[in-house]
Write an enzyme that holds these catalytic residues in place. Structure first.
Site, PDB file in Angstrom:
ATOM      1  N   HIS A  22     -12.709   8.937  -8.656  1.00 27.02           N
ATOM      2  CA  HIS A  22     -13.806   7.915  -8.883  1.00 27.02           C
ATOM      3  C   HIS A  22     -14.840   8.684  -8.243  1.00 27.02           C
ATOM      4  O   HIS A  22     -14.904   9.511  -8.251  1.00 27.02           O
ATOM      5  CB  HIS A  22     -13.374   6.913  -8.264  1.00 27.02           C
ATOM      6  CG  HIS A  22     -12.362   7.025  -6.969  1.00 27.02           C
ATOM      7  ND1 HIS A  22     -13.073   7.612  -5.686  1.00 27.02           N
ATOM      8  CD2 HIS A  22     -10.617   6.591  -6.783  1.00 27.02           C
ATOM      9  CE1 HIS A  22     -12.225   7.629  -4.718  1.00 27.02           C
ATOM     10  NE2 HIS A  22     -10.785   7.465  -5.518  1.00 27.02           N
ATOM     11  N   HIS A  25     -14.437  10.386  -5.217  1.00 24.19           N
ATOM     12  CA  HIS A  25     -13.684  11.556  -5.535  1.00 24.19           C
ATOM     13  C   HIS A  25     -15.677  12.770  -6.170  1.00 24.19           C
ATOM     14  O   HIS A  25     -15.396  13.486  -5.215  1.00 24.19           O
ATOM     15  CB  HIS A  25     -13.158  11.445  -7.021  1.00 24.19           C
ATOM     16  CG  HIS A  25     -11.647  11.175  -6.441  1.00 24.19           C
ATOM     17  ND1 HIS A  25     -11.317   9.938  -8.032  1.00 24.19           N
ATOM     18  CD2 HIS A  25     -10.718  11.457  -5.758  1.00 24.19           C
ATOM     19  CE1 HIS A  25      -9.792  10.094  -6.854  1.00 24.19           C
ATOM     20  NE2 HIS A  25      -9.749  10.486  -5.440  1.00 24.19           N
ATOM     21  N   CYS A 130       6.069   4.766   1.981  1.00 25.80           N
ATOM     22  CA  CYS A 130       5.363   3.342   2.074  1.00 25.80           C
ATOM     23  C   CYS A 130       5.031   4.705   0.567  1.00 25.80           C
ATOM     24  O   CYS A 130       4.863   5.759   0.524  1.00 25.80           O
ATOM     25  CB  CYS A 130       4.573   2.661   2.038  1.00 25.80           C
ATOM     26  SG  CYS A 130       2.252   2.622   0.751  1.00 25.80           S
ATOM     27  N   CYS A 133       1.613   5.998   0.517  1.00 25.11           N
ATOM     28  CA  CYS A 133       0.523   6.741   1.735  1.00 25.11           C
ATOM     29  C   CYS A 133       1.645   8.218   1.190  1.00 25.11           C
ATOM     30  O   CYS A 133       0.801   8.987   2.199  1.00 25.11           O
ATOM     31  CB  CYS A 133       1.014   5.791   2.985  1.00 25.11           C
ATOM     32  SG  CYS A 133       0.506   4.101   3.073  1.00 25.11           S
ATOM     33  N   CYS A 147       4.044  -2.465   3.130  1.00 24.98           N
ATOM     34  CA  CYS A 147       2.986  -1.354   3.638  1.00 24.98           C
ATOM     35  C   CYS A 147       1.328  -1.525   5.026  1.00 24.98           C
ATOM     36  O   CYS A 147       0.853  -2.511   4.026  1.00 24.98           O
ATOM     37  CB  CYS A 147       2.346   0.001   3.224  1.00 24.98           C
ATOM     38  SG  CYS A 147       1.133   0.465   3.365  1.00 24.98           S
ATOM     39  N   HIS A 150      -1.734  -0.484   1.772  1.00 25.99           N
ATOM     40  CA  HIS A 150      -1.740  -1.073   0.930  1.00 25.99           C
ATOM     41  C   HIS A 150      -0.986  -2.414   0.722  1.00 25.99           C
ATOM     42  O   HIS A 150      -1.698  -2.776  -0.356  1.00 25.99           O
ATOM     43  CB  HIS A 150      -0.878  -0.298  -0.136  1.00 25.99           C
ATOM     44  CG  HIS A 150      -0.915   1.158  -0.078  1.00 25.99           C
ATOM     45  ND1 HIS A 150      -0.716   2.077   0.569  1.00 25.99           N
ATOM     46  CD2 HIS A 150      -2.367   2.089  -0.809  1.00 25.99           C
ATOM     47  CE1 HIS A 150      -2.043   3.596   0.816  1.00 25.99           C
ATOM     48  NE2 HIS A 150      -2.775   2.937  -0.782  1.00 25.99           N
ATOM     49  N   LYS A 297     -15.118  -2.025   0.147  1.00 25.31           N
ATOM     50  CA  LYS A 297     -13.702  -1.676  -0.431  1.00 25.31           C
ATOM     51  C   LYS A 297     -13.749  -0.918  -2.154  1.00 25.31           C
ATOM     52  O   LYS A 297     -13.760  -2.358  -2.769  1.00 25.31           O
ATOM     53  CB  LYS A 297     -11.932  -1.176   0.222  1.00 25.31           C
ATOM     54  CG  LYS A 297     -11.438  -0.387  -0.123  1.00 25.31           C
ATOM     55  CD  LYS A 297     -10.217  -0.376   0.516  1.00 25.31           C
ATOM     56  CE  LYS A 297      -9.546   0.136   1.263  1.00 25.31           C
ATOM     57  NZ  LYS A 297      -8.284   0.775   0.253  1.00 25.31           N
ATOM     58  N   LYS A 300     -10.725  -0.800  -9.023  1.00 22.72           N
ATOM     59  CA  LYS A 300     -10.555  -1.048 -10.123  1.00 22.72           C
ATOM     60  C   LYS A 300      -9.643  -2.751 -10.746  1.00 22.72           C
ATOM     61  O   LYS A 300     -10.112  -2.979 -11.159  1.00 22.72           O
ATOM     62  CB  LYS A 300      -9.337   0.023 -10.583  1.00 22.72           C
ATOM     63  CG  LYS A 300     -10.213   0.410 -11.725  1.00 22.72           C
ATOM     64  CD  LYS A 300     -10.077   1.738 -12.524  1.00 22.72           C
ATOM     65  CE  LYS A 300     -10.617   2.630 -13.767  1.00 22.72           C
ATOM     66  NZ  LYS A 300     -10.283   3.805 -13.917  1.00 22.72           N
TER      67      LYS A 300
END
Ligand code: MSP
Length: 515
Positions: A22, A25, A130, A133, A147, A150, A297, A300
């Site tokens: 994404h 990255h 998790c 993570c 979590c 998440h 944030k 997708k």
């Protein structure tokens, strides 16, 4: 004997390949690439490592969900990451797959060094885990069985693991932070890490018994090495740990570039592991911020996503590199949207640099048959242009060295802006009409401004600047330290071609309507 070139080693985070690349990255890799290219143009021998982080539970699950073996799945995903980097003109010297034989050897060697020095032991582990993570949580940290990061269910894990004595490294880490105040930058991240360390460090589990997806623990095939302990060592693998020639030359790394979410792994756990194994510490950890999309944030699944490859196809890699690095300063979070993209592109690339190149080369073509004119009668305004260059080059260099890319770009834009203003002030078309002898000098000075700005901007927008360099017969390789600081440098009579428009203006309304 000639002195060896100074060496420089930068690493980017080793990306999880459980999803497609994404914009976050891409952003990080572009920043590292700019740094690497800039160091090369200042005469350093550079190594730049990126890679794929493959042994995580989330990667294994994504592979199973795709109906594939994890190894095959990773190979497919690695291709997507490499394609993304190529599309953005990111040119690492090494792409380390954590599953590679070389990285397996690194992780095993490091493990044995830790074991030999008495820093690991076996004990029971009981905690909530998790898989996203790759981290354990205590009862207090989880929120209604989920979590805390998440908001997905955590799993109860109870098993015998190998532990690393992280608790013994609080003092050495505090000493390190004191001795090297820039070990972690920017300062807010350093302070955050200092409070983590001061808050007390507990030993960490560094193996997993509930999975076989990973590198087996040397001497204990019932466990695999914790994913972070085969991913962080990828930085060593990138320069040939333990005995490759490059290792002695390039380690310790000059800077690990990582996102703020993984600062703790890089500036607490990693230095402690290296100290324990007797490996020299990296010089710096730079934690960049996060990109949000129109204030949110990226996600997708929630449709808050911009496909990086689509952006490159539509606008070209230079434009995306430029806008990402200027809109999201490398030391904090920043927001991205197509509307911002268009405005920034039009202001900086189409109107500023693109316009300067096009106006200058066209005038040289029209008035001087496409040859660098002679410098003759000089005026105060010419000196002002030169002194702008002399002032911005060191500012630009220092900003890039500090990974303050947006500041470096602003410095380069001062020169471009000054040169555009110089065109308005000197009005070469009237000099031509009046047969004024200043015309040659003005055009020659402008070509120098194009030359210096092209060199400055090359690490950021390598394609457009390479085209301009080819049109002006400039070399953009090797050590440009002296070139960029000298003025004038172009040979009188050298050919200058007029190229295609570098950055055609974008029609804001039309582009937004098509989105
Ligand atoms: N695999 C670990 C890193 C191991 S390094 C030894 C990891 N991978 S990741 O794929 O989740 O993230 C890779 C990098 O991208 C990290 O530095 C992360 O902070 C960064 N980014 C992820 N999302 C981002 C944004 N939205 N914006 C900017 N960078 C972001 O973590």
């Amino acid at each position: 004997m000639t002195r060896p070139e100074p060496s420089f080693y930068v690493t980017a985070a080793i990306d999880y390949v459980n999803g497609d690349p994404h914009l976050g990255h891409a952003y990080e890799k572009i920043g590292c690439d700019v740094l690497a290219r800039h160091r090369r143009l200042r005469g350093d021998d550079v190594r730049f490592t990126v890679g794929s982080d493959e042994h995580s539970q989330s990667v294994e699950r994504a592979a199973r969900a795709a109906g594939m073996e994890p190894a095959d799945y990773c190979t497919r995903q690695v291709d997507a990451f490499k394609t993304m980097m190529r599309a953005f003109d990111v040119e690492p010297t090494s792409f380390v797959r954590t599953s590679s034989d070389a990285n397996r050897r690194t992780s095993e060697t490091l493990w044995r060094a830790l074991a030999d020095a008495g820093h690991i032991y076996k004990d029971w582990y009981r905690a909530w885990f998790c898989p996203f993570c790759e981290q354990f949580y205590t009862e207090k940290e989880i929120v209604a069985g989920m979590c805390p990061i998440h908001q997905t269910p955590v799993e109860w894990v109870e098993e015998q693991n190998w532990f690393f004595r992280l608790s013994e490294f609080a003092e050495p880490l505090l000493d390190l932070y004191e001795r090297e105040p820039d070990f972690v930058v920017p300062p807010p991240r350093r302070n955050e890490m200092l409070s983590v360390i001061r808050g007390g460090l507990t030993d960490i589990s560094i193996s997993r018994g509930f999975s076989t997806w990973g590198i087996p623990v040397p001497g204990d095939e019932s466990q695999v090495i914790w994913v972070w302990l085969d991913a962080l060592p990828a930085y060593l693998t990138g320069v040939g740990y333990p005995d490759g020639d490059d290792f002695a030359r390039f380690w310790p790394a000059d800077v690990h570039v990582v996102g703020k979410d993984i600062t703790r792994f890089h500036s607490v756990i990693w230095p402690a592991i290296l100290m324990a194994a007797g490996v020299p510490l990296p010089r710096k950890v730079h934690a960049h911020g996060f990109i949000t999309l129109a204030g949110e944030k990226m996600s997708k699944s929630r449709g808050i996503f911009i496909e990086p490859m689509q952006l490159v196809d539509q606008f070209g890699s230079d434009a995306v590199r430029w806008v990402l690095l200027s809109e999201v300063p490398f030391d904090r979070d920043g927001d991205f949207s197509i509307a911002k993209f268009i405005d920034r592109y039009n202001a900086d690339l189409a109107n500023d640099y693109g316009n300067l190149v096009s106006r200058t080369t066209k005038m040289v073509q029209r008035y001087f048959g496409g040859r660098v004119p002679a410098l003759a009668e000089r005026a105060a305004i010419d000196d002002e242009l030169r002194s702008t260059a002399a002032r911005v080059v060191p500012v630009y260099d220092a900003a890039i060295d500090d990974l303050q890319f947006s500041e470096a770009m602003a410095a380069a834009r001062q020169l471009v802006g000054r040169a555009n203003k110089y065109i308005e002030q000197t009005a070469p078309w009237t000099l031509q009409r009046d047969g004024d002898a200043r015309l040659g000098t003005v055009c020659a000075e402008l070509l120098e401004a194009v030359r210096v700005s092209t060199m400055l901007l090359h690490p950021i927008i390598p394609r457009a600047t390479a085209r301009v360099a080819a049109e002006m017969g400039l070399a953009l390789g090797g050590d440009l330290t002296d070139e960029v600081r000298s003025w004038p440098r172009l040979a009188e009579g050298a050919p200058v071609a007029v190229g295609e428009i570098l950055f055609p203006r974008l029609d804001r309304e039309a582009v937004l309507a098509a989105e």
